[in-house]
Design an enzyme around this catalytic site. Structure first.
Site, PDB file in Angstrom:
ATOM      1  N   CYS A  74       0.967  -0.996  -0.030  1.00 35.75           N
ATOM      2  CA  CYS A  74      -0.032  -0.027  -0.111  1.00 35.75           C
ATOM      3  C   CYS A  74       0.924   1.309  -0.098  1.00 35.75           C
ATOM      4  O   CYS A  74       1.926   1.119   1.007  1.00 35.75           O
ATOM      5  CB  CYS A  74      -0.872   0.139   0.984  1.00 35.75           C
ATOM      6  SG  CYS A  74      -1.764   0.908   1.495  1.00 35.75           S
ATOM      7  N   THR A  76       0.089   4.337   0.536  1.00 39.99           N
ATOM      8  CA  THR A  76      -0.264   5.116   1.562  1.00 39.99           C
ATOM      9  C   THR A  76       0.332   4.189   3.304  1.00 39.99           C
ATOM     10  O   THR A  76       1.202   4.757   3.635  1.00 39.99           O
ATOM     11  CB  THR A  76      -1.576   5.135   1.680  1.00 39.99           C
ATOM     12  OG1 THR A  76      -2.230   5.924   0.714  1.00 39.99           O
ATOM     13  CG2 THR A  76      -1.809   6.247   2.623  1.00 39.99           C
ATOM     14  N   CYS A 183      -0.705   4.197  -6.512  1.00 44.64           N
ATOM     15  CA  CYS A 183      -1.605   3.051  -5.373  1.00 44.64           C
ATOM     16  C   CYS A 183      -1.708   2.047  -5.788  1.00 44.64           C
ATOM     17  O   CYS A 183      -2.016   1.426  -6.882  1.00 44.64           O
ATOM     18  CB  CYS A 183      -2.684   4.297  -5.736  1.00 44.64           C
ATOM     19  SG  CYS A 183      -4.416   3.103  -4.837  1.00 44.64           S
ATOM     20  N   HIS A 185      -3.986   0.224  -5.766  1.00 40.18           N
ATOM     21  CA  HIS A 185      -5.495  -0.619  -6.477  1.00 40.18           C
ATOM     22  C   HIS A 185      -5.700  -0.262  -7.954  1.00 40.18           C
ATOM     23  O   HIS A 185      -5.922  -0.902  -8.621  1.00 40.18           O
ATOM     24  CB  HIS A 185      -6.650  -0.237  -5.698  1.00 40.18           C
ATOM     25  CG  HIS A 185      -7.012  -0.172  -4.090  1.00 40.18           C
ATOM     26  ND1 HIS A 185      -5.818   0.470  -3.408  1.00 40.18           N
ATOM     27  CD2 HIS A 185      -8.358  -1.244  -4.309  1.00 40.18           C
ATOM     28  CE1 HIS A 185      -6.868  -0.257  -2.758  1.00 40.18           C
ATOM     29  NE2 HIS A 185      -8.352  -1.081  -3.161  1.00 40.18           N
TER      30      HIS A 185
END
Length: 257
Positions: A74, A76, A183, A185
């Site tokens: 991830c 973040t 990111c 995703h």
């Protein structure tokens, strides 16, 4: 350390499976445990303190499962919490950061775009990285709403298409020749992104680089000699979307953590 211990991988949701796939393809003998904290997705809108807390919670879960190293799949969580994780735990961590360096080095227009979460773009680590490439114009765009749509299985919807157009068109107009996906995703959006951006714009994500970094670390701590390890996946929400992305081959367990 027992070489047969699994590799632990966590993300704010299903996106980190894009990293898991690269690791699994490169290191098929390795046992892996994937943790999708979808209940708390997206991390990108949370405070640094919240992100650190959630990252530690995920790490505790994976260490309870006897993992020998942790991949923070991830952006973040990496940019906001990996320093604290490394200080707090006696286990190797591998993080994921937006691949600004290869884009900046190879850009011919000296203009690159990055699509990432608010938490990543506002992080101290990301800002330190971008300062190194002051000669390159970096167009930053927060991907508001993208993670939520992906987590809900709405990757190919009119709403997703509209959001991507609104984020990517200004970058195209600014003459970017590289688009960095910041990111884990977002690699699942590459088919839609390709329909929007010109063919000459290259898309970069960090999945393979993280897999290679994992391989390098295993050179130090030892590889798993077995090749019959079935990956384990946990999620704290309805597993339907995660099962759809992975396919029926893999078992996803819903577990509160």
């Amino acid at each position: 350390m027992d070489n047969k211990q699994p590799i632990g991988i966590f993300d704010s949701g299903i996106g980190g499976t894009s990293i898991w796939k690269e690791i699994h393809n490169l290191l098929p003998n390795e046992a892996t445990i994937y943790l999708a904290d979808s209940k708390n997705a997206p991390y990108g809108e949370k405070s640094k303190e919240e992100i650190i807390h959630l990252s530690m919670k995920n790490t505790d879960f994976l260490l309870d499962m006897n993992c020998k190293l942790i991949v923070v799949a991830c952006n973040t969580a990496t940019t906001n919490a990996i320093r604290e994780l490394r200080a707090h735990y006696d286990v190797p961590f591998i993080g994921i950061e937006p691949a600004i360096k290869p884009a900046a080095i190879h850009s011919k227009t000296q203009v690159i775009g990055i699509l990432a979460t608010k938490g990543t773009l506002n992080s101290e680590l990301f800002n330190k990285t971008t300062e190194m490439f002051y000669h390159t114009k970096i167009i930053e765009q927060i991907g508001y709403g993208l993670v939520e749509l992906i987590e809900n299985g709405q990757m190919e919807t009119p709403e997703m298409t509209q959001l991507l157009h609104s984020y990517l068109n200004p970058m195209i107009d600014a003459n970017i020749d590289f688009l960095v996906l910041g990111c884990s995703h977002y690699p699942y959006l590459i088919p839609q992104i390709r329909k929007i951006i010109p063919n000459h714009i290259q898309i970069i994500d960090s999945g393979l680089a993280v897999a290679r970094q994992t391989q390098n670390l295993l050179n130090e701590i030892g590889f798993n000699p077995d090749n019959n390890n079935q990956p384990i996946f946990y999620t704290n929400t309805n597993p339907t979307v995660l099962e759809t992305i992975l396919g029926s081959k893999y078992n996803v367990q819903e577990k509160d953590f």
